[in-house]
Motif scaffolding. Structure first.
Motif, mmCIF file in Angstrom:
data_model
loop_
_atom_site.group_PDB
_atom_site.id
_atom_site.type_symbol
_atom_site.label_atom_id
_atom_site.label_comp_id
_atom_site.label_asym_id
_atom_site.label_seq_id
_atom_site.Cartn_x
_atom_site.Cartn_y
_atom_site.Cartn_z
ATOM 1 N N VAL A 158 0.754 -1.323 0.115
ATOM 2 C CA VAL A 158 -0.051 -0.007 -0.025
ATOM 3 C C VAL A 158 0.871 1.156 0.028
ATOM 4 O O VAL A 158 1.916 1.318 0.766
ATOM 5 N N GLU A 159 0.794 2.043 -1.001
ATOM 6 C CA GLU A 159 1.403 3.180 -1.036
ATOM 7 C C GLU A 159 1.192 4.297 0.198
ATOM 8 O O GLU A 159 2.369 4.855 0.450
ATOM 9 N N ARG A 160 0.030 4.447 0.489
ATOM 10 C CA ARG A 160 -0.323 5.339 1.513
ATOM 11 C C ARG A 160 -1.537 4.902 2.519
ATOM 12 O O ARG A 160 -2.306 4.175 1.839
ATOM 13 N N VAL A 161 -1.087 4.940 3.788
ATOM 14 C CA VAL A 161 -2.071 4.618 4.641
ATOM 15 C C VAL A 161 -2.313 5.687 5.769
ATOM 16 O O VAL A 161 -1.426 6.344 6.159
ATOM 17 N N GLY A 162 -3.597 5.836 5.961
ATOM 18 C CA GLY A 162 -3.822 6.670 7.199
ATOM 19 C C GLY A 162 -2.967 6.369 8.487
ATOM 20 O O GLY A 162 -2.825 5.399 8.629
ATOM 21 N N GLU A 163 -2.409 7.570 9.028
ATOM 22 C CA GLU A 163 -1.620 7.194 10.187
ATOM 23 C C GLU A 163 -2.457 6.348 11.484
ATOM 24 O O GLU A 163 -1.836 5.394 12.049
ATOM 25 N N LEU B 275 -3.297 2.855 10.174
ATOM 26 C CA LEU B 275 -2.030 1.877 10.151
ATOM 27 C C LEU B 275 -1.528 1.603 11.639
ATOM 28 O O LEU B 275 -1.242 0.353 11.947
#
Length: 106
Positions: free
Chosen positions: A86-91, A94
């Motif tokens: 996954v390139e971007r994950v909400g902090e 995650l």
């Protein structure tokens, strides 16, 4: 974090794989979609089948263990197994996923 997919023909198998992965701390979440229709070639023949798709969300640290679990418990001789980073994950998501994907106490 990774997202991984597989498909199965029966709802009971989908539920068993999803529940087992989450209970073992291998995936933070598993979503079951479907039915989906798969078109493929199997043993030289064109096939079409209704299946359920499982989408596993897991931290990178658990991916190998998740893969081993799914492939060992899967009802198919040649199961689909695809995993992508996954390139971007909400902090916050995650953080929750990492906390949820730990080996539970016995």
């Amino acid at each position: 974090m990774f997202i991984a997919w597989t498909t199965v023909a029966e709802r009971a198998d989908a539920d068993r794989l999803a529940t087992g992965a989450v209970a073992r701390g291998l995936a933070a979440c598993v979503q079951i979609d479907g039915p989906v229709v798969s078109h493929y070639r199997w043993q030289g023949q064109l096939e079409q089948a209704q299946e359920l798709r499982l989408m596993f969300k897991c931290p990178a640290s658990r991916l190998s263990q998740l893969e081993a679990y799914v492939l060992s418990e899967h009802p198919y001789d040649t199961p689909e197994w695809l995993a992508v980073p996954v390139e971007r994950v909400g902090e916050k998501y995650l953080s929750w996923a990492n906390a949820s994907s730990t080996t539970p106490p016995l």
